[in-house]
Motif scaffolding. Structure first.
Motif, PDB file in Angstrom:
ATOM      1  N   UNK A   1      12.334  -7.098 -10.360  1.00 19.45           N
ATOM      2  CA  UNK A   1      12.862  -5.757 -10.144  1.00 19.45           C
ATOM      3  C   UNK A   1      11.800  -4.816  -9.617  1.00 19.45           C
ATOM      4  N   UNK A   2      12.051  -3.543  -9.732  1.00 21.15           N
ATOM      5  CA  UNK A   2      11.102  -2.536  -9.285  1.00 21.15           C
ATOM      6  C   UNK A   2      11.211  -1.296 -10.160  1.00 21.15           C
ATOM      7  N   UNK A   3      10.181  -0.474 -10.120  1.00 24.33           N
ATOM      8  CA  UNK A   3      10.171   0.812 -10.815  1.00 24.33           C
ATOM      9  C   UNK A   3       9.844   1.894  -9.802  1.00 24.33           C
TER      10      UNK A   3
ATOM     11  N   UNK B   1      -0.764   3.665 -12.166  1.00 22.35           N
ATOM     12  CA  UNK B   1      -0.857   2.758 -11.034  1.00 22.35           C
ATOM     13  C   UNK B   1      -0.245   3.380  -9.778  1.00 22.35           C
ATOM     14  N   UNK B   2       0.910   3.998  -9.931  1.00 26.70           N
ATOM     15  CA  UNK B   2       1.582   4.625  -8.795  1.00 26.70           C
ATOM     16  C   UNK B   2       0.771   5.791  -8.239  1.00 26.70           C
ATOM     17  N   UNK B   3       0.234   6.608  -9.128  1.00 27.11           N
ATOM     18  CA  UNK B   3      -0.521   7.772  -8.676  1.00 27.11           C
ATOM     19  C   UNK B   3      -1.841   7.377  -8.018  1.00 27.11           C
ATOM     20  N   UNK B   4      -2.507   6.388  -8.574  1.00 25.68           N
ATOM     21  CA  UNK B   4      -3.809   5.991  -8.020  1.00 25.68           C
ATOM     22  C   UNK B   4      -3.666   5.357  -6.644  1.00 25.68           C
ATOM     23  N   UNK B   5      -2.524   4.725  -6.385  1.00 30.23           N
ATOM     24  CA  UNK B   5      -2.290   4.084  -5.092  1.00 30.23           C
ATOM     25  C   UNK B   5      -1.426   4.934  -4.165  1.00 30.23           C
ATOM     26  N   UNK B   6      -1.052   6.146  -4.611  1.00 23.56           N
ATOM     27  CA  UNK B   6      -0.192   7.032  -3.832  1.00 23.56           C
ATOM     28  C   UNK B   6       1.073   6.294  -3.385  1.00 23.56           C
ATOM     29  N   UNK B   7       1.663   5.536  -4.302  1.00 23.64           N
ATOM     30  CA  UNK B   7       2.874   4.781  -4.021  1.00 23.64           C
ATOM     31  C   UNK B   7       4.038   5.410  -4.776  1.00 23.64           C
ATOM     32  N   UNK B   8       5.249   5.269  -4.230  1.00 19.42           N
ATOM     33  CA  UNK B   8       6.421   5.810  -4.910  1.00 19.42           C
ATOM     34  C   UNK B   8       7.235   4.743  -5.623  1.00 19.42           C
ATOM     35  N   UNK B   9       6.651   3.540  -5.735  1.00 17.19           N
ATOM     36  CA  UNK B   9       7.320   2.459  -6.446  1.00 17.19           C
ATOM     37  C   UNK B   9       6.320   1.368  -6.779  1.00 17.19           C
ATOM     38  N   UNK B  10       6.686   0.524  -7.741  1.00 17.60           N
ATOM     39  CA  UNK B  10       5.902  -0.651  -8.124  1.00 17.60           C
ATOM     40  C   UNK B  10       6.882  -1.800  -8.328  1.00 17.60           C
ATOM     41  N   UNK B  11       6.554  -2.960  -7.770  1.00 19.47           N
ATOM     42  CA  UNK B  11       7.396  -4.143  -7.961  1.00 19.47           C
ATOM     43  C   UNK B  11       7.087  -4.771  -9.313  1.00 19.47           C
ATOM     44  N   UNK B  12       8.103  -5.249  -9.989  1.00 14.62           N
ATOM     45  CA  UNK B  12       7.948  -5.806 -11.334  1.00 14.62           C
ATOM     46  C   UNK B  12       8.107  -7.319 -11.274  1.00 14.62           C
ATOM     47  N   UNK B  13       7.134  -8.035 -11.842  1.00  9.42           N
ATOM     48  CA  UNK B  13       7.168  -9.495 -11.865  1.00  9.42           C
ATOM     49  C   UNK B  13       7.240 -10.003 -13.299  1.00  9.42           C
ATOM     50  N   UNK B  14       7.523 -11.294 -13.438  1.00  8.92           N
ATOM     51  CA  UNK B  14       7.587 -11.893 -14.765  1.00  8.92           C
ATOM     52  C   UNK B  14       6.223 -11.858 -15.433  1.00  8.92           C
ATOM     53  N   UNK B  15       6.236 -11.820 -16.754  1.00 12.06           N
ATOM     54  CA  UNK B  15       4.980 -11.751 -17.502  1.00 12.06           C
ATOM     55  C   UNK B  15       4.105 -12.980 -17.280  1.00 12.06           C
ATOM     56  N   UNK B  16       4.726 -14.154 -17.164  1.00 12.35           N
ATOM     57  CA  UNK B  16       3.961 -15.390 -17.045  1.00 12.35           C
ATOM     58  C   UNK B  16       3.849 -15.904 -15.616  1.00 12.35           C
ATOM     59  N   UNK B  17       4.362 -15.115 -14.664  1.00  4.90           N
ATOM     60  CA  UNK B  17       4.261 -15.518 -13.257  1.00  4.90           C
ATOM     61  C   UNK B  17       4.173 -14.282 -12.380  1.00  4.90           C
ATOM     62  N   UNK B  18       3.015 -14.065 -11.803  1.00  5.90           N
ATOM     63  CA  UNK B  18       2.770 -12.850 -11.026  1.00  5.90           C
ATOM     64  C   UNK B  18       3.579 -12.791  -9.730  1.00  5.90           C
TER      65      UNK B  18
ATOM     66  N   UNK C   1       6.322  13.125  -7.135  1.00  5.63           N
ATOM     67  CA  UNK C   1       4.939  12.756  -7.454  1.00  5.63           C
ATOM     68  C   UNK C   1       4.247  13.874  -8.227  1.00  5.63           C
ATOM     69  N   UNK C   2       4.524  15.124  -7.861  1.00  3.52           N
ATOM     70  CA  UNK C   2       3.956  16.254  -8.594  1.00  3.52           C
ATOM     71  C   UNK C   2       4.417  16.231 -10.043  1.00  3.52           C
ATOM     72  N   UNK C   3       5.673  15.869 -10.254  1.00  2.00           N
ATOM     73  CA  UNK C   3       6.207  15.784 -11.614  1.00  2.00           C
ATOM     74  C   UNK C   3       5.492  14.692 -12.409  1.00  2.00           C
ATOM     75  N   UNK C   4       5.321  13.527 -11.803  1.00  2.27           N
ATOM     76  CA  UNK C   4       4.654  12.420 -12.488  1.00  2.27           C
ATOM     77  C   UNK C   4       3.204  12.785 -12.782  1.00  2.27           C
ATOM     78  N   UNK C   5       2.559  13.461 -11.838  1.00  5.34           N
ATOM     79  CA  UNK C   5       1.165  13.859 -12.047  1.00  5.34           C
ATOM     80  C   UNK C   5       1.039  14.829 -13.214  1.00  5.34           C
ATOM     81  N   UNK C   6       2.017  15.717 -13.346  1.00  2.00           N
ATOM     82  CA  UNK C   6       2.015  16.644 -14.480  1.00  2.00           C
ATOM     83  C   UNK C   6       2.249  15.892 -15.785  1.00  2.00           C
TER      84      UNK C   6
END
Length: 424
Positions: free
Chosen positions: A390-392, A368-385, A191-196
């Motif tokens: 997958x995930x990032x 998004x990850x830093x503001x929510x203090x999360x270490x991942x984000x789930x990825x959805x289709x563009x036309x369907x939330x 997280x420190x790396x991403x913040x930098x």
């Protein structure tokens, strides 16, 4: 390769970082819960106690004492075991060494003069924490890597050498050994790396404007569990990095519709005993959707912890039971629609998983990850939330920012559009 990764060192990121206070494996689970709650992340490094008091300890010895990283999900999975639910007092006094998953490779000791690009490579290979000396013993480094540290330009103490890196703690000289004993350490996370990195987006252009799909940052090998299955089965998925399991509902078309997640970050500051009981007794869908205190008994007959624990404790001659009413708030969730099976697609709130789209930019996902203090984000289709693809995670982002320019297709979006996406 962006020059910011070549000419900066990990010492830049240690400014203002608190000194590491080792958490020993002989501490109790109850102490670990407090430590995780007070930490800046949902996991803490665990160490073996030094067996040689007063002995000079080099990097290799300190590395060998590192056990692993204990997360909130590790503790809740342990407390959800039958024997722990039957005697919660005994479970809370269990030593951490019986709970933490040993993995000595998750932490690595590095010099403050280590290049940022080299540190990123370590983290791409699975290292989650870097232990960095915070000491005035650091003499300086080559002019090529000279940067501001503690408000002053680094200068080499040895006038005859322009390539003098940090004094090696393993040198046999008594002076350097004594100096090393005075070293203080701090822990750097991904997280420190991403913040930098998010503070120098311009130097990383055009990567931040590119979509996560074009960068290949979407990880398709995520862990998931159907909502109708017991929640405790999520712990049997053995999620690696990040420690998260998606709770999904399979549609008629065979798509995974995400309802929530069971993860270390979601359970970071929850009521651990209530969450453990819920993990052992509820379905995955009920666990992530939550159940309000006034929920109809027709749907969820009895969520009182002592209804299942008290009888067992009395029968086994155990101590006093911890009466506790399960609710979404008790495990950190607070959805608007509490009942699983009624209006599931409409719920929002703290239980809602953090999601982005395949077309989302790398910079937007980082923010998004830093503001929510999360270490991942789930990825959805563009036309369907709701349809999960997958995930990032941190590792995926670190791989993306170190890609060569020819390895991705740059985005045509403007800086204004990017700023608007991040704000939304």
């Amino acid at each position: 390769m962006a020059s910011v990764l070549l000419y900066h060192v990990v010492g830049d990121l240690t400014v203002g970082k608190p000194e590491l206070v080792e958490f020993c494996d002989v501490e109790t689970v109850e102490s670990a819960i407090r430590a995780i709650g007070e930490s800046t992340e949902c996991g803490i490094p665990v160490w073996k106690r030094s067996s040689h008091v007063g002995m000079i300890e080099n990097n290799e010895m300190r590395q060998q004492r590192f056990v692993g990283i204990l997360t909130s999900l590790d503790i809740i999975s342990f407390l959800a075991k039958t024997q722990c639910l039957e005697d919660q007092d005994k479970a809370m006094k269990t030593q951490v060494s019986d709970v933490v998953v040993p993995n000595n490779t998750l932490l690595k000791i590095v010099d403050p003069g280590t290049r940022l690009i080299d540190a990123l490579e370590m983290m791409k290979q699975g290292v989650r924490r870097l232990l960095v000396p915070k000491s005035k013993v650091w003499k300086g480094m080559s002019k090529r890597f000279s940067i501001l540290y503690n408000g002053k330009w680094l200068k080499n103490i040895d006038n005859g050498s322009s390539n003098n890196l940090i004094a090696n703690a393993n040198r046999p000289s008594s002076s350097s050994a004594a100096a090393y004993m005075r070293d203080k350490f701090c822990c750097l996370s991904r997280e420190d790396m991403i913040r930098f990195l998010i503070g120098c987006l311009g130097a990383l252009a055009p990567l931040p404007l590119s979509s996560i799909s074009s960068l290949g940052a979407v990880n398709l090998n995520y862990s998931s569990i159907e909502a109708s299955l017991p929640a405790v089965e999520a712990t049997q998925k053995h999620p690696g990095d990040p420690t998260a399991v998606a709770v999904v509902e399979i549609t008629q078309e065979g798509h995974h519709k995400i309802l929530g997640e069971i993860s270390a970050s979601k359970l970071w500051k929850c009521d651990y005993l209530a969450a453990a009981w819920a993990l052992a007794n509820l379905s995955a869908g009920q666990f992530v959707m939550g159940a309000e205190d006034n929920v109809s008994s027709r749907l969820l007959p009895d969520f009182s912890v002592n209804s299942t624990v008290e009888d067992n404790k009395v029968a086994n001659g155990g101590g006093s039971a911890r009466a506790r009413k399960f609710s979404s708030r008790s495990i950190g969730f607070n959805p608007v629609s509490p009942s699983f099976g009624m209006g599931r697609t409409m719920y929002r709130g703290r239980s809602a998983p953090l999601t982005c789209k395949t077309s989302s930019s790398l910079a937007a996902v980082m923010a998004q990850m830093l503001s929510h203090r999360a270490n991942h984000v789930w990825v959805t289709e563009d036309d369907n939330d709701d349809v999960l693809v997958g995930m990032v995670g941190y590792a995926d982002i670190l791989v993306a920012v170190t890609k060569q320019p020819a390895a991705f297709i740059p985005s045509t979006r403007s800086i204004t559009e990017l700023a608007s996406e991040i704000q939304s």
